[in-house]
Write a protein that holds these residues in place. Structure first.
Motif, mmCIF file in Angstrom:
data_model
loop_
_atom_site.group_PDB
_atom_site.id
_atom_site.type_symbol
_atom_site.label_atom_id
_atom_site.label_comp_id
_atom_site.label_asym_id
_atom_site.label_seq_id
_atom_site.Cartn_x
_atom_site.Cartn_y
_atom_site.Cartn_z
ATOM 1 N N ASP A 69 0.823 -1.219 0.000
ATOM 2 C CA ASP A 69 0.000 0.000 0.000
ATOM 3 C C ASP A 69 0.856 1.268 0.000
ATOM 4 O O ASP A 69 0.597 2.198 -0.765
ATOM 5 C CB ASP A 69 -0.915 0.028 1.233
ATOM 6 C CG ASP A 69 -2.250 -0.677 0.983
ATOM 7 O OD1 ASP A 69 -2.362 -1.381 -0.038
ATOM 8 O OD2 ASP A 69 -3.161 -0.519 1.819
ATOM 9 N N THR A 154 -7.317 10.824 0.318
ATOM 10 C CA THR A 154 -7.389 9.381 0.064
ATOM 11 C C THR A 154 -6.395 8.656 0.966
ATOM 12 O O THR A 154 -6.711 7.616 1.552
ATOM 13 C CB THR A 154 -7.076 9.086 -1.415
ATOM 14 O OG1 THR A 154 -8.012 9.788 -2.231
ATOM 15 C CG2 THR A 154 -7.171 7.602 -1.729
ATOM 16 N N LYS A 157 -7.717 8.108 4.446
ATOM 17 C CA LYS A 157 -8.653 6.973 4.547
ATOM 18 C C LYS A 157 -7.899 5.638 4.545
ATOM 19 O O LYS A 157 -8.252 4.712 5.277
ATOM 20 C CB LYS A 157 -9.623 6.985 3.367
ATOM 21 C CG LYS A 157 -10.804 7.903 3.559
ATOM 22 C CD LYS A 157 -11.924 7.448 2.619
ATOM 23 C CE LYS A 157 -12.741 8.599 2.106
ATOM 24 N NZ LYS A 157 -13.556 8.223 0.947
ATOM 25 N N ILE A 158 -6.874 5.573 3.694
ATOM 26 C CA ILE A 158 -6.077 4.339 3.624
ATOM 27 C C ILE A 158 -5.394 4.082 4.963
ATOM 28 O O ILE A 158 -5.425 2.970 5.498
ATOM 29 C CB ILE A 158 -5.016 4.446 2.504
ATOM 30 C CG1 ILE A 158 -5.693 4.569 1.134
ATOM 31 C CG2 ILE A 158 -4.049 3.265 2.525
ATOM 32 C CD1 ILE A 158 -4.755 4.985 0.013
ATOM 33 N N GLY A 161 -7.540 2.980 7.665
ATOM 34 C CA GLY A 161 -7.763 1.538 7.488
ATOM 35 C C GLY A 161 -6.600 0.742 8.067
ATOM 36 O O GLY A 161 -6.803 -0.267 8.747
ATOM 37 N N ILE B 35 -11.430 4.197 -1.434
ATOM 38 C CA ILE B 35 -11.462 3.467 -0.166
ATOM 39 C C ILE B 35 -12.895 3.320 0.366
ATOM 40 O O ILE B 35 -13.149 3.485 1.563
ATOM 41 C CB ILE B 35 -10.535 4.131 0.895
ATOM 42 C CG1 ILE B 35 -9.289 4.744 0.265
ATOM 43 C CG2 ILE B 35 -10.101 3.169 1.986
ATOM 44 C CD1 ILE B 35 -8.394 3.773 -0.463
ATOM 45 N N SER B 36 -13.831 3.042 -0.554
ATOM 46 C CA SER B 36 -15.171 2.702 -0.067
ATOM 47 C C SER B 36 -15.919 1.851 -1.093
ATOM 48 O O SER B 36 -15.566 1.835 -2.276
ATOM 49 C CB SER B 36 -15.971 3.962 0.271
ATOM 50 O OG SER B 36 -16.119 4.750 -0.871
ATOM 51 N N ASP B 56 -9.738 1.767 -7.615
ATOM 52 C CA ASP B 56 -8.670 2.350 -6.802
ATOM 53 C C ASP B 56 -7.309 1.868 -7.312
ATOM 54 O O ASP B 56 -7.228 0.857 -8.008
ATOM 55 C CB ASP B 56 -8.831 1.917 -5.337
ATOM 56 C CG ASP B 56 -9.589 2.952 -4.507
ATOM 57 O OD1 ASP B 56 -9.687 4.109 -4.948
ATOM 58 O OD2 ASP B 56 -10.065 2.597 -3.414
ATOM 59 N N HIS B 60 -7.766 -4.301 -2.752
ATOM 60 C CA HIS B 60 -8.712 -4.403 -1.646
ATOM 61 C C HIS B 60 -9.164 -5.855 -1.542
ATOM 62 O O HIS B 60 -8.734 -6.710 -2.332
ATOM 63 C CB HIS B 60 -9.923 -3.494 -1.895
ATOM 64 C CG HIS B 60 -9.587 -2.036 -1.860
ATOM 65 N ND1 HIS B 60 -9.073 -1.426 -0.750
ATOM 66 C CD2 HIS B 60 -9.682 -1.064 -2.810
ATOM 67 C CE1 HIS B 60 -8.873 -0.137 -1.004
ATOM 68 N NE2 HIS B 60 -9.230 0.111 -2.245
ATOM 69 N N CYS B 93 -13.200 -4.924 3.889
ATOM 70 C CA CYS B 93 -11.887 -5.109 3.246
ATOM 71 C C CYS B 93 -10.890 -5.491 4.338
ATOM 72 O O CYS B 93 -10.745 -4.780 5.327
ATOM 73 C CB CYS B 93 -11.466 -3.805 2.554
ATOM 74 S SG CYS B 93 -9.729 -3.810 2.033
ATOM 75 N N HIS B 96 -8.206 -2.775 4.687
ATOM 76 C CA HIS B 96 -8.677 -1.468 5.180
ATOM 77 C C HIS B 96 -10.035 -1.707 5.828
ATOM 78 O O HIS B 96 -11.063 -1.521 5.181
ATOM 79 C CB HIS B 96 -8.791 -0.479 4.015
ATOM 80 C CG HIS B 96 -7.611 -0.526 3.084
ATOM 81 N ND1 HIS B 96 -7.619 -1.187 1.877
ATOM 82 C CD2 HIS B 96 -6.364 -0.009 3.221
ATOM 83 C CE1 HIS B 96 -6.421 -1.089 1.311
ATOM 84 N NE2 HIS B 96 -5.647 -0.379 2.096
ATOM 85 N N MET B 99 -13.472 -0.025 5.406
ATOM 86 C CA MET B 99 -14.334 -0.205 4.224
ATOM 87 C C MET B 99 -15.308 -1.343 4.514
ATOM 88 O O MET B 99 -14.884 -2.490 4.666
ATOM 89 C CB MET B 99 -13.499 -0.603 2.993
ATOM 90 C CG MET B 99 -12.544 0.470 2.524
ATOM 91 S SD MET B 99 -11.433 -0.170 1.250
ATOM 92 C CE MET B 99 -12.557 -0.536 -0.087
#
Lengths: 174, 107
Positions: A69, A154, A157-158, A161, B35-36, B56, B60, B93, B96, B99
């Protein structure tokens, strides 16, 4: 205690970097890009250390996810700064992040087995928390280019997670 | 077989066929972007297919919390799963966990 202190230091460095900017000018896009890239690079190096030291399947899978990632995000960031013709600019926040990461790696290098796994996973929670808070409070609001702002959003958000994923790994180790 | 009998047999067969067939199976698309999962809530029927389109730049997963399936979604790829049982499905996910998605599967 030690872990908490380290997490606080990382957070303090990010926030300290932010307040240093607040007194003068806020970080510019070139500095923001450098900080974000450095933060990603640090997590890749932490994951590479985990892949060398850990034998725990969950910890190794998590570390592989972090490498994949953060590499993908940093490639995006590099492509964006190239497109925008921005040259990432080293700065005090990047430098203190790098110095603290180096100290953390040295500390983790002394551990092995379950003790290493736990310390690595807990640090991943704390580190992502600190980075997320810096993104939210300073880096995203300060970014002036919209595409950079979008990529950082973005990224947030990653990394949120990742923070949750790291928490799952920590709870699995207990 | 006289033509009338034949017609009657055909219509019987058709009636049987039509009543025994559930609504045509649908393919329901879920976009994976920024990310959703969108839409995060899907209503489906047994026999339908859920298709995830990952736009993306990251990999995922669509992972059933009850572990019936765990689908890896590479960047810029489409993957699907066929719904074989009625019920409520929560999925997320693995990489993540912020999600999340939900599928209501009617019989």
């Amino acid at each position: 205690m030690h872990r908490k202190l380290t997490a606080a230091l990382v957070a303090a460095s990010l926030v300290g970097g932010a307040s240093a900017y607040a007194q003068g000018a806020k970080p510019n896009d070139a500095q923001i890009a450098h900080i974000a890239y450095t933060a990603g690079q640090i997590d890749i190096e932490a994951a590479q250390q985990a892949l060398k030291k850990s034998k725990n399947a969950d910890v190794r899978a998590f570390a592989q996810d972090m490498v994949r990632d953060h590499k993908a995000v940093n490639e995006k960031a590099l492509a964006l700064v190239k497109k925008l013709k921005v040259k990432p600019q080293d700065n005090d926040t990047s430098r203190s992040l790098a110095a603290q990461a180096k100290a953390k790696r040295a500390e983790l290098a002394k551990l092995s087995g379950a003790a290493f796994d736990k310390a690595y996973a807990q640090n991943e929670v704390a580190y992502h928390k600190a980075v997320d808070s810096a993104l939210e409070s300073t880096l995203i609001p300060s970014a002036s280019n919209q595409e950079l702002k979008d990529l950082l959003t973005t990224g947030l958000k990653i990394f949120q997670g990742h923070e949750q994923h790291a928490e799952h790994v920590v709870s699995g180790l207990k | 077989m006289g033509p009338r009998l034949c017609a009657a047999a055909t219509s019987l067969w058709l009636a049987a066929f039509v009543t025994s067939q559930p609504a045509a199976a649908a393919t329901l698309r879920v976009m994976v972007d920024k990310i959703s999962f969108a839409p995060a809530q899907v209503s489906a029927h047994v026999g339908d297919t859920i298709e995830w389109v990952n736009s993306d730049f990251l990999a995922h997963s669509a992972t059933d919390r009850k572990k019936a399936w765990d689908i890896f979604l590479p960047p810029n790829a489409t993957r699907s799963v066929k719904l074989t049982r009625a019920g409520e499905i929560d999925y997320y996910c693995r990489f993540h966990p912020n999600m999340v998605g939900h599928i209501s599967v009617a019989p």
